[in-house]
Design an enzyme around this catalytic site. Structure first.
Site, PDB file in Angstrom:
ATOM      1  N   HIS A  16      37.480  51.609  40.049  1.00 30.82           N
ATOM      2  CA  HIS A  16      38.301  50.810  38.847  1.00 30.82           C
ATOM      3  C   HIS A  16      38.988  51.819  38.083  1.00 30.82           C
ATOM      4  O   HIS A  16      38.411  52.798  37.540  1.00 30.82           O
ATOM      5  CB  HIS A  16      37.302  49.802  38.283  1.00 30.82           C
ATOM      6  CG  HIS A  16      37.022  48.635  38.999  1.00 30.82           C
ATOM      7  ND1 HIS A  16      38.019  47.617  38.718  1.00 30.82           N
ATOM      8  CD2 HIS A  16      36.664  48.250  40.240  1.00 30.82           C
ATOM      9  CE1 HIS A  16      37.808  46.542  39.489  1.00 30.82           C
ATOM     10  NE2 HIS A  16      36.916  46.963  40.380  1.00 30.82           N
ATOM     11  N   GLN A  33      45.900  43.777  32.232  1.00 31.14           N
ATOM     12  CA  GLN A  33      45.773  44.526  31.057  1.00 31.14           C
ATOM     13  C   GLN A  33      46.964  44.244  30.326  1.00 31.14           C
ATOM     14  O   GLN A  33      46.632  44.214  28.880  1.00 31.14           O
ATOM     15  CB  GLN A  33      45.528  46.225  31.486  1.00 31.14           C
ATOM     16  CG  GLN A  33      44.228  46.536  32.333  1.00 31.14           C
ATOM     17  CD  GLN A  33      44.062  47.716  32.223  1.00 31.14           C
ATOM     18  OE1 GLN A  33      44.259  48.434  31.408  1.00 31.14           O
ATOM     19  NE2 GLN A  33      43.024  48.134  33.221  1.00 31.14           N
ATOM     20  N   ILE A  66      35.601  45.422  32.450  1.00 30.78           N
ATOM     21  CA  ILE A  66      35.496  44.032  31.704  1.00 30.78           C
ATOM     22  C   ILE A  66      36.578  43.189  32.293  1.00 30.78           C
ATOM     23  O   ILE A  66      37.681  43.574  32.796  1.00 30.78           O
ATOM     24  CB  ILE A  66      35.420  44.168  30.236  1.00 30.78           C
ATOM     25  CG1 ILE A  66      35.194  42.782  29.791  1.00 30.78           C
ATOM     26  CG2 ILE A  66      37.028  44.326  29.555  1.00 30.78           C
ATOM     27  CD1 ILE A  66      34.627  42.465  28.184  1.00 30.78           C
ATOM     28  N   CYS A  67      36.235  41.975  32.693  1.00 33.30           N
ATOM     29  CA  CYS A  67      37.466  40.965  33.035  1.00 33.30           C
ATOM     30  C   CYS A  67      38.060  40.720  31.706  1.00 33.30           C
ATOM     31  O   CYS A  67      37.702  39.937  30.982  1.00 33.30           O
ATOM     32  CB  CYS A  67      36.735  39.947  33.735  1.00 33.30           C
ATOM     33  SG  CYS A  67      38.015  38.641  34.336  1.00 33.30           S
TER      34      CYS A  67
HETATM   35  N1  3AL Z   1      38.388  48.970  33.770  1.00 35.98           N
HETATM   36  C1  3AL Z   1      38.646  47.434  33.696  1.00 35.98           C
HETATM   37  O1  3AL Z   1      38.100  46.588  33.317  1.00 35.98           O
HETATM   38  N2  3AL Z   1      39.827  47.178  34.734  1.00 35.98           N
HETATM   39  C2  3AL Z   1      40.378  45.877  34.709  1.00 35.98           C
HETATM   40  N3  3AL Z   1      39.609  44.548  34.117  1.00 35.98           N
HETATM   41  C3  3AL Z   1      40.509  43.801  34.687  1.00 35.98           C
HETATM   42  O2  3AL Z   1      40.319  42.334  34.219  1.00 35.98           O
HETATM   43  N4  3AL Z   1      41.490  44.369  35.328  1.00 35.98           N
HETATM   44  C4  3AL Z   1      41.363  45.551  35.381  1.00 35.98           C
HETATM   45  O3  3AL Z   1      42.176  46.236  35.883  1.00 35.98           O
END
Ligand code: 3AL
Length: 112
Positions: A16, A33, A66-67
């Protein structure tokens, strides 16, 4: 996903992108983001996020995940500092829960 070994779960997290990073990432990550205001943080917010991104990565070997669609910029800045204190297994499991939420939102977007 829940039935995978901890080591495989960890591998999923490694791929990620860092939150708030200026480097290249997928179109989906960039949009997510951006919508949370993470692509244009104030200087002190950007410094804090990059300091904890680095500390978190150094401690666990994968990025803090994190979402972003289910939270806010301010909550993220405080959450990363709390989660940094956790142990490795807790963070692998927490990270996987966040990946599942991210995937759910991406699937919803595709079928909407
Ligand atoms: N590192 C990380 O949390 N990346 C993300 N979270 C998200 O919701 N989209 C991402 O790319």
């Amino acid at each position: 996903m829940d039935r995978l070994d901890l080591s495989v779960k960890r591998q999923i997290l490694v791929s990620h992108p860092m939150l708030g990073s200026k480097s290249s990432m997928t179109e989906e990550s960039t949009k997510e983001q951006q919508s949370a205001g993470l692509r244009n943080l104030g200087d002190s917010e950007a410094d804090l996020l990059s300091e904890f991104n680095r500390k978190y990565y150094d401690k666990f070997g994968f990025p803090y995940i994190i979402c972003v669609k289910e939270t806010t910029k301010n909550k993220i800045l405080s959450d990363i500092q709390q989660r940094y204190k956790n142990d490795l297994e807790t963070e692998i499991l927490k990270g996987i829960e966040e990946v599942k939420k991210i995937a759910k939102h991406r699937i919803m977007e595709l079928v909407a």
